[in-house]
Design an enzyme around this catalytic site. Sequence first.
Site, PDB file in Angstrom:
ATOM      1  N   CYS A 249      -0.503  37.164  30.115  1.00  0.00           N
ATOM      2  CA  CYS A 249      -1.679  37.778  29.478  1.00  0.00           C
ATOM      3  C   CYS A 249      -1.940  39.093  30.199  1.00  0.00           C
ATOM      4  O   CYS A 249      -2.936  39.244  30.905  1.00  0.00           O
ATOM      5  CB  CYS A 249      -2.888  36.859  29.557  1.00  0.00           C
ATOM      6  SG  CYS A 249      -2.602  35.194  28.909  1.00  0.00           S
ATOM      7  N   ALA A 250      -1.065  40.051  30.018  1.00  0.00           N
ATOM      8  CA  ALA A 250      -1.038  41.246  30.877  1.00  0.00           C
ATOM      9  C   ALA A 250      -2.191  42.201  30.627  1.00  0.00           C
ATOM     10  O   ALA A 250      -2.592  42.932  31.533  1.00  0.00           O
ATOM     11  CB  ALA A 250       0.293  41.976  30.691  1.00  0.00           C
TER      12      ALA A 250
ATOM     13  N   GLY B  52      -2.482  45.718  32.234  1.00  0.00           N
ATOM     14  CA  GLY B  52      -1.420  45.701  33.224  1.00  0.00           C
ATOM     15  C   GLY B  52      -1.800  45.838  34.676  1.00  0.00           C
ATOM     16  O   GLY B  52      -0.937  46.132  35.509  1.00  0.00           O
ATOM     17  N   GLY B  53      -3.055  45.609  35.032  1.00  0.00           N
ATOM     18  CA  GLY B  53      -3.438  45.716  36.436  1.00  0.00           C
ATOM     19  C   GLY B  53      -2.640  44.802  37.343  1.00  0.00           C
ATOM     20  O   GLY B  53      -2.116  45.222  38.393  1.00  0.00           O
ATOM     21  N   LYS B  54      -2.506  43.535  36.957  1.00  0.00           N
ATOM     22  CA  LYS B  54      -1.745  42.587  37.781  1.00  0.00           C
ATOM     23  C   LYS B  54      -0.240  42.790  37.619  1.00  0.00           C
ATOM     24  O   LYS B  54       0.520  42.512  38.542  1.00  0.00           O
ATOM     25  CB  LYS B  54      -2.163  41.161  37.439  1.00  0.00           C
ATOM     26  CG  LYS B  54      -3.610  40.873  37.797  1.00  0.00           C
ATOM     27  CD  LYS B  54      -4.015  39.467  37.412  1.00  0.00           C
ATOM     28  CE  LYS B  54      -5.510  39.313  37.570  1.00  0.00           C
ATOM     29  NZ  LYS B  54      -6.270  40.165  36.596  1.00  0.00           N
TER      30      LYS B  54
ATOM     31  N   ASP C 189       1.263  40.414  25.871  1.00  0.00           N
ATOM     32  CA  ASP C 189      -0.139  40.353  25.449  1.00  0.00           C
ATOM     33  C   ASP C 189      -0.168  40.410  23.929  1.00  0.00           C
ATOM     34  O   ASP C 189       0.771  40.908  23.288  1.00  0.00           O
ATOM     35  CB  ASP C 189      -0.969  41.496  26.033  1.00  0.00           C
ATOM     36  CG  ASP C 189      -2.441  41.133  26.133  1.00  0.00           C
ATOM     37  OD1 ASP C 189      -2.849  40.574  27.170  1.00  0.00           O
ATOM     38  OD2 ASP C 189      -3.189  41.367  25.165  1.00  0.00           O
TER      39      ASP C 189
ATOM     40  N   ASP D 207       1.100  35.420  19.067  1.00  0.00           N
ATOM     41  CA  ASP D 207       0.228  34.432  19.692  1.00  0.00           C
ATOM     42  C   ASP D 207       1.076  33.647  20.676  1.00  0.00           C
ATOM     43  O   ASP D 207       2.234  33.999  20.942  1.00  0.00           O
ATOM     44  CB  ASP D 207      -0.435  33.505  18.656  1.00  0.00           C
ATOM     45  CG  ASP D 207       0.574  32.865  17.716  1.00  0.00           C
ATOM     46  OD1 ASP D 207       1.726  32.590  18.142  1.00  0.00           O
ATOM     47  OD2 ASP D 207       0.228  32.636  16.544  1.00  0.00           O
TER      48      ASP D 207
ATOM     49  N   ASP E 222      -3.187  34.888  33.472  1.00  0.00           N
ATOM     50  CA  ASP E 222      -4.552  35.375  33.681  1.00  0.00           C
ATOM     51  C   ASP E 222      -5.285  35.122  32.368  1.00  0.00           C
ATOM     52  O   ASP E 222      -5.376  35.997  31.513  1.00  0.00           O
ATOM     53  CB  ASP E 222      -4.516  36.857  34.050  1.00  0.00           C
ATOM     54  CG  ASP E 222      -5.895  37.447  34.265  1.00  0.00           C
ATOM     55  OD1 ASP E 222      -6.857  36.672  34.386  1.00  0.00           O
ATOM     56  OD2 ASP E 222      -6.010  38.684  34.292  1.00  0.00           O
TER      57      ASP E 222
ATOM     58  N   CYS F  14     -11.528  34.735  35.333  1.00  0.00           N
ATOM     59  CA  CYS F  14     -12.693  35.365  35.969  1.00  0.00           C
ATOM     60  C   CYS F  14     -13.949  34.631  35.493  1.00  0.00           C
ATOM     61  O   CYS F  14     -14.973  35.243  35.193  1.00  0.00           O
ATOM     62  CB  CYS F  14     -12.755  36.855  35.658  1.00  0.00           C
ATOM     63  SG  CYS F  14     -12.715  37.282  33.904  1.00  0.00           S
TER      64      CYS F  14
END
Length: 485
Positions: free
Chosen positions: A267-268, A271-273, A291, A319, A338, A391
């Site tokens: 689940c990019a 793209g932070g991670k 994603d 999906d 994520d 989160c």
Amino acid sequence: MNDRTPQESGARDMPPRIDARLLGLAADALATVLPADAAQVARLFATPSPAWGKAAPADQQLGAWLRRHPSLGARDRRWLSDRVYDVLRHGRAYESFLAEGGRADADGQPAGRQPSASRDRLPGLMRLSEALRTHAEPEAAAYRQWLEQQPPAVRFSLPDWLWEGLAATHGEQAETLAATLLLPAAIEIRSNLLKGKATALQKKLAEAGVAAETVPEAPAALRVTGRPALTRLPLFENGWFELQDAGSQAIAECGAARRGERVIDFCAGAGGKTLALAARMRNQGQVLAFDTDEARLSRLGPRLKRAGVDIVTQMRLKDSHDARLARYQGWADLVLVDAPCSGSGTLRRHPDLKWRLQPQEVAHYRQLQRQIMAAAARLLRPGGRLVYATCSLLADENEAQMAWLAHRAGGALAAGGAAGAAAAAERAADLTGSASAAAAGAAAGGAQAADPAWPAVSLQPVAQRYWLPQPEGGDVFFMASWTRA
């Protein structure tokens, strides 16, 4: 999960002169971020409202409002933004105080009446916010004394259901955590390890006049002092760092990605991670960034180029059942999920979310998270690692999901973990109105009829934890790691 921070000023900024015009503008700015039916409801910040759920995020609404008022000076813009976000953070307490006769009139005299169910109440909220910011007496003292007598949901300005979920999940830590959620989040950045370590970046920032300190448990993280324009620095343009919460960085660290490995960021998003994983791998190996949101995923390209990363392949999925996933079955050394979630751990950066979030949404996210976990597990090679993260601060999306995963994937949680997760899920079921939450947590109990089919994959738990920031930190995260047998 979001890496950027709302633009809010520090307490050191000199306040503008508060006159009727500026107060009117502040009330208008606040009205912009409120739901469409704000003028018709008796209380804006009490019970969940479907209209809040339809409202656009406050940062988008306020940004558009500020663009429509280009004549405002920088100081006035900072003050207006700060007051709007302060009311969103403390709205339930402020509104309740004024409704009980608290003082927020321009002349400081008791209001003496219930606020009307219209925009007329908004200047009062802004006046109270400013009185508390400047420690104006006697109103500030009266408010503090009143606040001490209020139940936790009012004291911490949370909807009842969200406070109850937080308390059920975090127990003795709940009030400390709820108080932290009322504070603005710090700006945290991730140093690009392909350029240099965090300490090297820290020195370069100091040379540019930016103070920053290292963050325990996040080796690439720096916490910046104040709110400098970081994205205008040549260091940013040259790929030395990205804006990213330290807790988000800890999730990438949880996967322990190594050079030469094959990694999937399921689940990019933007793209932070993905970037953090590639840097940890020293740009050696292969990273797939999946994603379903093409717009978000498209933002990764420029970030990769700036960071000097060339091992990432992007793929937009239809999906979690996308047929193209079959080619990667048993392929990955590490899959990071994520997961889409309520975002309830991000209230410091997005205080409006606690009013926009509806209890029934948690059940929707829970089912989506399970579908993604089942799809992700298929992609692991024997001995491969799965990292699940959110989160969210709610057990229904975290501990209860891990209890479900242990049941479906044949793993066993640490002593007491399954029972604790089941109990938390049962409490969460009552709070979210979801009977299926209890069934999920009974886990370790039994499968729901709508649960996704689980592949012939056995997983064993390694560790799980919450990232609970201190007052000077950022958002709340949950992370858990598993190994395929």
